[in-house]
Design a protein around this motif. Sequence first.
Motif, short mmCIF file in Angstrom:
data_model
loop_
_atom_site.label_atom_id
_atom_site.label_comp_id
_atom_site.label_asym_id
_atom_site.label_seq_id
_atom_site.Cartn_x
_atom_site.Cartn_y
_atom_site.Cartn_z
N UNK A 54 0.81 -1.22 0.00
CA UNK A 54 0.00 0.00 0.00
C UNK A 54 0.84 1.27 0.00
N UNK A 55 1.95 1.26 0.77
CA UNK A 55 2.81 2.44 0.81
C UNK A 55 3.48 2.67 -0.54
N UNK A 56 3.96 1.60 -1.17
CA UNK A 56 4.59 1.74 -2.49
C UNK A 56 3.61 2.32 -3.50
N UNK A 57 2.38 1.83 -3.47
CA UNK A 57 1.37 2.34 -4.41
C UNK A 57 1.13 3.82 -4.17
N UNK A 58 1.09 4.24 -2.90
CA UNK A 58 0.90 5.65 -2.59
C UNK A 58 2.07 6.50 -3.05
N UNK A 59 3.30 6.00 -2.85
CA UNK A 59 4.49 6.74 -3.28
C UNK A 59 4.52 6.86 -4.80
N UNK A 60 4.19 5.79 -5.49
CA UNK A 60 4.21 5.81 -6.95
C UNK A 60 3.27 6.87 -7.51
N UNK A 61 2.11 7.03 -6.92
CA UNK A 61 1.12 7.97 -7.47
C UNK A 61 1.32 9.40 -6.97
N UNK A 62 2.31 9.62 -6.09
CA UNK A 62 2.54 10.96 -5.55
C UNK A 62 2.80 12.02 -6.63
N UNK A 63 3.59 11.73 -7.69
CA UNK A 63 3.77 12.75 -8.72
C UNK A 63 2.45 13.22 -9.33
N UNK A 64 1.48 12.33 -9.38
CA UNK A 64 0.16 12.69 -9.92
C UNK A 64 -0.62 13.54 -8.92
N UNK A 65 -0.72 13.08 -7.69
CA UNK A 65 -1.58 13.76 -6.72
C UNK A 65 -0.94 15.01 -6.13
N UNK A 66 0.40 15.07 -6.13
CA UNK A 66 1.07 16.22 -5.52
C UNK A 66 1.30 17.37 -6.51
N UNK A 67 1.35 17.06 -7.80
CA UNK A 67 1.60 18.09 -8.81
C UNK A 67 0.61 19.25 -8.75
#
Length: 370
Positions: free
Chosen positions: A295-308
């Motif tokens: 779950x943490x890896x999935x969250x980190x992977x999508x961070x560029x999308x959600x944080x941009x």
Amino acid sequence: MKRSVPVWLAVVATSLPMFMATLDNLVVTSALPAVHADLGASVEELQWITNAYTLAFAALILLAVALGDRLGRRHLFIAGIAVFTVSSVFAALSADPTALIVWRAVEGAGAAAIMPLSLTLLVASVPDRLRAVSIGIWSGISGLGVALGPLVGGAVVENWSWEAIFWLNVPVGIIAVPLAIFALPNTRGARVPADVLGVLLAGLGVLGLVFGVVRGNEAGWTSGEVLSGLISGAVLLVAFILWQAHTSAPLLPLRLFRDRSFTLANIVAMTFSFGAFGAVFILIQFLQVVQGRSPLEAGVWTTPWTLAPMIVAPLAGIFAPRVGTRALITGGMVLLAGGLFWMAGTLAADATFLTLLPGFALAGIGMGAV
């Protein structure tokens, strides 16, 4: 005599519940595979765990605004926080998918009172000269909740349990209620009748359509239950529009749609949300279930999308007067579509972070611009 409250305290009092509600909207997405494993929830039930929140929110948000005008905006704001907090407790204690779906719907009802009234209360609490800055901070905190949702959800689920994502709301709610009582004024608006029939027609209409779409793959698109859901939902929404055109106190005044900009902005918002948040729902599960990411890896992977959007949205606000909002919205939708197209073409069992990164970046920049 009006009590003087520091501006920063009013900003915190309105932003903290907003952060809780926006965070909860996406944080649950990271927990869905864990809910599936622990409660045996089907894909359809996982969809309802997400949809129950958004449906209740969408159906009740306009009613919450009207009730806030009549009963006092701070009163209803605090009631929304309390409902959200209590329902989070029962969601954490859910022993089966049905119970979790029910309490997610109650959470959505609480969020419907929190989100619109928080901005109204903030505007009434700060002087005109600080209003723009205060709204900017409020928007940034709200956006931070969306940006951190998958990351926080992944970290909490991996290190504790899926129930912990709901327990996180409890201390926030306990702090937010007395803070709102102390820092916010209890303003009121025009005392117009509440359009309860409009709420029922719109809510049940959308529910029928969503039920048909969710059940389509499982029961068959030509099955009686799916067709009845789609047809009854469409009929109820037509009845809602006709009712809004004739009632003296409509839930949604149709005259607003005479403004072309208003109409187009709402169409963009609907298609934007459909594409972006629908993709996140599938993407998080793909990364965990198909690729076996934590779950943490999935969250980190999508961070560029959600944080941009946290970076792009303020920049878009600065450039909007120069280039125009039409160019930003159009360009943003094109980038979002391009990002989703890239993800659709590269998602595979062996896809790497670097392979997906261009899609995440394009989608995040597009969201921020829109």
